[in-house]
Design a protein around this motif. Structure first.
Motif, mmCIF file in Angstrom:
data_model
loop_
_atom_site.group_PDB
_atom_site.id
_atom_site.type_symbol
_atom_site.label_atom_id
_atom_site.label_comp_id
_atom_site.label_asym_id
_atom_site.label_seq_id
_atom_site.Cartn_x
_atom_site.Cartn_y
_atom_site.Cartn_z
ATOM 1 N N PRO A 230 -6.459 -28.964 48.114
ATOM 2 C CA PRO A 230 -7.884 -28.647 47.976
ATOM 3 C C PRO A 230 -8.702 -29.603 48.838
ATOM 4 C CG PRO A 230 -7.060 -29.748 46.014
ATOM 5 C CD PRO A 230 -5.866 -29.442 46.858
ATOM 6 N N ALA A 231 -9.953 -29.232 49.117
ATOM 7 C CA ALA A 231 -10.774 -29.989 50.071
ATOM 8 C C ALA A 231 -10.879 -31.471 49.710
ATOM 9 C CB ALA A 231 -12.166 -29.365 50.147
ATOM 10 N N SER A 232 -11.095 -31.784 48.435
ATOM 11 C CA SER A 232 -11.265 -33.189 48.044
ATOM 12 C C SER A 232 -9.983 -33.989 48.257
ATOM 13 C CB SER A 232 -11.691 -33.282 46.578
ATOM 14 O OG SER A 232 -10.765 -32.605 45.744
ATOM 15 N N ALA A 233 -8.839 -33.367 47.995
ATOM 16 C CA ALA A 233 -7.560 -34.049 48.211
ATOM 17 C C ALA A 233 -7.287 -34.213 49.697
ATOM 18 C CB ALA A 233 -6.434 -33.269 47.545
ATOM 19 N N ARG A 234 -7.614 -33.183 50.479
ATOM 20 C CA ARG A 234 -7.430 -33.278 51.934
ATOM 21 C C ARG A 234 -8.260 -34.426 52.500
ATOM 22 N NH1 ARG A 234 -6.364 -30.547 56.732
ATOM 23 N NH2 ARG A 234 -5.291 -28.876 55.635
ATOM 24 N N GLU A 235 -9.504 -34.531 52.063
ATOM 25 C CA GLU A 235 -10.371 -35.609 52.555
ATOM 26 C C GLU A 235 -9.801 -36.980 52.215
ATOM 27 O OE1 GLU A 235 -14.149 -34.834 50.829
ATOM 28 O OE2 GLU A 235 -14.525 -33.015 52.025
ATOM 29 N N LEU A 236 -9.272 -37.129 51.003
ATOM 30 C CA LEU A 236 -8.715 -38.412 50.590
ATOM 31 C C LEU A 236 -7.449 -38.738 51.371
ATOM 32 C CD1 LEU A 236 -8.555 -40.922 48.879
ATOM 33 C CD2 LEU A 236 -7.601 -39.542 47.006
ATOM 34 N N VAL A 237 -6.589 -37.750 51.541
ATOM 35 C CA VAL A 237 -5.346 -37.987 52.290
ATOM 36 C C VAL A 237 -5.664 -38.324 53.741
ATOM 37 C CG1 VAL A 237 -3.221 -36.926 53.165
ATOM 38 C CG2 VAL A 237 -3.910 -36.584 50.770
ATOM 39 N N GLU A 238 -6.563 -37.580 54.351
ATOM 40 C CA GLU A 238 -6.927 -37.855 55.745
ATOM 41 C C GLU A 238 -7.502 -39.256 55.906
ATOM 42 O OE1 GLU A 238 -9.581 -34.665 56.718
ATOM 43 O OE2 GLU A 238 -7.961 -33.370 57.468
ATOM 44 N N ALA A 239 -8.353 -39.659 54.963
ATOM 45 C CA ALA A 239 -8.937 -41.000 55.032
ATOM 46 C C ALA A 239 -7.865 -42.066 54.844
ATOM 47 C CB ALA A 239 -10.023 -41.151 53.976
ATOM 48 N N SER A 240 -6.954 -41.837 53.908
ATOM 49 C CA SER A 240 -5.906 -42.823 53.621
ATOM 50 C C SER A 240 -4.946 -42.991 54.790
ATOM 51 C CB SER A 240 -5.123 -42.409 52.366
ATOM 52 O OG SER A 240 -5.961 -42.355 51.235
ATOM 53 N N LEU A 241 -4.748 -41.929 55.567
ATOM 54 C CA LEU A 241 -3.809 -41.976 56.689
ATOM 55 C C LEU A 241 -4.481 -42.328 58.017
ATOM 56 C CD1 LEU A 241 -1.580 -38.810 56.064
ATOM 57 C CD2 LEU A 241 -1.378 -41.075 55.072
ATOM 58 N N ALA A 242 -5.770 -42.607 57.988
ATOM 59 C CA ALA A 242 -6.498 -42.884 59.230
ATOM 60 C C ALA A 242 -5.882 -44.082 59.961
ATOM 61 C CB ALA A 242 -7.963 -43.166 58.926
ATOM 62 N N THR A 243 -5.758 -43.942 61.283
ATOM 63 C CA THR A 243 -5.234 -45.047 62.093
ATOM 64 C C THR A 243 -6.162 -46.247 62.010
ATOM 65 O OG1 THR A 243 -4.196 -43.464 63.602
ATOM 66 C CG2 THR A 243 -4.497 -45.706 64.404
ATOM 67 N N ASP A 244 -7.453 -46.003 62.001
ATOM 68 C CA ASP A 244 -8.448 -47.062 61.859
ATOM 69 C C ASP A 244 -8.535 -47.433 60.389
ATOM 70 O OD1 ASP A 244 -10.615 -48.748 61.800
ATOM 71 O OD2 ASP A 244 -12.026 -47.343 62.712
ATOM 72 N N SER A 260 -8.987 -39.277 40.277
ATOM 73 C CA SER A 260 -9.534 -38.831 38.982
ATOM 74 C C SER A 260 -10.510 -37.677 39.183
ATOM 75 C CB SER A 260 -10.216 -39.987 38.263
ATOM 76 O OG SER A 260 -9.288 -40.967 37.868
ATOM 77 N N GLY A 261 -11.284 -37.747 40.274
ATOM 78 C CA GLY A 261 -12.188 -36.644 40.612
ATOM 79 C C GLY A 261 -11.434 -35.381 40.941
ATOM 80 N N ILE A 262 -10.300 -35.518 41.631
ATOM 81 C CA ILE A 262 -9.455 -34.352 41.946
ATOM 82 C C ILE A 262 -8.914 -33.752 40.664
ATOM 83 C CG2 ILE A 262 -7.319 -33.616 43.094
ATOM 84 C CD1 ILE A 262 -7.887 -35.891 45.168
ATOM 85 N N LEU A 263 -8.474 -34.618 39.736
ATOM 86 C CA LEU A 263 -7.961 -34.131 38.447
ATOM 87 C C LEU A 263 -9.040 -33.364 37.680
ATOM 88 C CD1 LEU A 263 -5.863 -37.223 37.330
ATOM 89 C CD2 LEU A 263 -4.986 -34.928 37.792
ATOM 90 N N ALA A 264 -10.284 -33.845 37.764
ATOM 91 C CA ALA A 264 -11.383 -33.151 37.089
ATOM 92 C C ALA A 264 -11.557 -31.753 37.693
ATOM 93 C CB ALA A 264 -12.668 -33.954 37.218
ATOM 94 N N GLU A 265 -11.414 -31.653 39.004
ATOM 95 C CA GLU A 265 -11.514 -30.359 39.667
ATOM 96 C C GLU A 265 -10.390 -29.428 39.239
ATOM 97 O OE1 GLU A 265 -11.718 -30.797 43.867
ATOM 98 O OE2 GLU A 265 -13.459 -32.109 43.832
ATOM 99 N N LEU A 266 -9.221 -30.047 38.937
ATOM 100 C CA LEU A 266 -8.081 -29.245 38.488
ATOM 101 C C LEU A 266 -8.207 -28.867 37.020
ATOM 102 C CD1 LEU A 266 -5.185 -31.206 40.248
ATOM 103 C CD2 LEU A 266 -6.091 -28.960 40.896
#
Length: 270
Positions: A230-244, A260-266
Motif C-alpha cells: 500500500p502507498a504508506s508502506a511503499r513510502e516507508l520502504v523507499e525512504a528506509s532504502l534511500a542511498t542518502d 503502527s500507522g500502516i497497521l491502522a490502515e489495515l
C-alpha cells in the motif's frame, strides 16, 4: 537426546551465527512458567572466539532492556562448552512461520523489531543482522533475536567477515565497508517490512548462496518495490532504502510509529 547442564534437549533447531540452537525443557529453577526454552550451545575449535561473541551478545541483550528483544534467562559453561537459554517462540519467524499469519500479524512483528532495534540504538548498539529469520512471531506481535553480529556504534568500526549475515536485507553500504549505524539497521527494517507484505525481498529471487557472488549480484542491482505494498508502506520502504541516509527515518522508533500507522490502515491494532 542429550542435553547440557540441567537442560534436557528435545530437538535441534538449527545453526545460528556462531552456535547451535536446541529446544530444551526448562529447568524448574528458572521460575519462568514456560515449559520449554531455546538453548544456544557454543563449542568446538572456534569456541574461544565464539565465547567472546556470546558474552558480547548477552551484554547487549541485557543493556538494551526491551521486552521486544527475545528474553534471556540463563548462561553458563559445561564440559568445555558455553551455553545460554532464552525465550522460545513456537510460532516461528517471519521467514519460516509455523502456521498461517495474515499481513497485519507479519507487519506487527516488524514494528516490534523496530522497537527492539531502537532500544539497542539508544544504548549505542547496532544489530547488523535484522532480517526475517531474526524477527520472531509472537501472540502480541514479534521479537527481535540473534545479536551475534551486533557491535558498538563506534567510529571506524566496520563489518569484517560476512558469516551467515542476511545479505539481501543488509544495507549495501555495509558491504562496501561503511560503519554499522542506526541508518543501516533502518535499511534492514525497510527490507524486512517489504518481505512481510510482499513475501519476497527487494532484490527478487537471488540465485546461489555463495556470499561473494551474492554481494556482487546485490551491488550490481537496484532494489525494486513490489506493487503489492500500500502507498504508506511503499513510502516507508523507499525512504528506509534511500542511498542518502539523510532521507531515511531518523530513528527506528520513527519506523515503528509509521508501521503502527500502516497497521491502522489495515484495520488492526495488533
Amino acid at each position: 537426546m542429550q542435553g547440557i547442564a540441567d537442560y534436557e534437549f528435545v530437538r535441534p533447531l538449527g545453526e545460528s551465527n556462531y552456535g547451535t540452537n536446541y529446544l530444551a525443557k526448562a529447568p524448574a529453577r528458572l521460575g519462568i512458567g514456560a515449559g520449554e526454552v531455546v538453548v544456544k550451545v557454543i563449542a568446538g575449535p572456534t569456541s574461544d572466539d565464539a565465547f567472546r561473541r556470546a558474552t558480547r551478545e548477552l551484554k547487549h541483550f541485557s543493556v538494551a532492556d526491551s521486552d521486544r528483544l527475545v528474553a534471556v534467562y540463563d548462561a553458563g559453561r559445561h564440559g568445555g562448552a558455553f551455553y545460554y537459554a532464552m525465550e522460545f517462540l513456537p510460532l516461528g519467524s517471519l521467514e519460516k512461520p509455523h502456521g498461517e499469519f495474515g499481513t497485519a500479524a507479519r507487519v506487527a512483528a516488524v514494528r516490534d523489531a523496530a522497537l527492539a532495534a531502537h532500544a539497542l540504538h539508544e544504548r549505542g548498539i547496532a544489530h547488523r543482522d535484522i532480517k526475517p529469520a531474526n524477527i520472531l512471531l509472537a501472540e502480541d506481535g514479534g521479537r527481535l533475536s540473534d545479536l551475534g553480529l551486533s557491535q558498538l556504534l563506534s567510529p571506524g568500526m566496520v563489518t569484517t567477515g560476512l558469516g551467515q549475515i542476511g545479505l539481501e536485507f543488509t544495507d549495501p553500504a555495509i558491504m562496501l565497508g561503511a560503519q554499522a549505524s542506526r541508518a543501516s539497521d533502518i535499511w534492514s527494517l525497510g527490507a524486512s517490512l517489504h518481505f512481510a507484505i510482499a513475501g519476497k525481498g527487494v532484490y527478487g529471487d537471488l540465485k546461489g548462496t555463495e556470499p561473494l557472488l551474492l554481494v556482487r549480484s546485490i551491488l550490481a542491482s537496484q532494489p525494486t518495490i513490489s506493487d503489492q505494498l500500500p502507498a504508506s508502506a511503499r513510502e516507508l520502504v523507499e525512504a528506509s532504502l534511500a542511498t542518502d541516509v539523510a532521507v531515511r527515518p531518523r530513528t527506528a522508533a520513527e519506523v515503528a510509529d509509521r508501521i503502527s500507522g500502516i497497521l491502522a490502515e489495515l484495520g488492526t491494532t495488533v
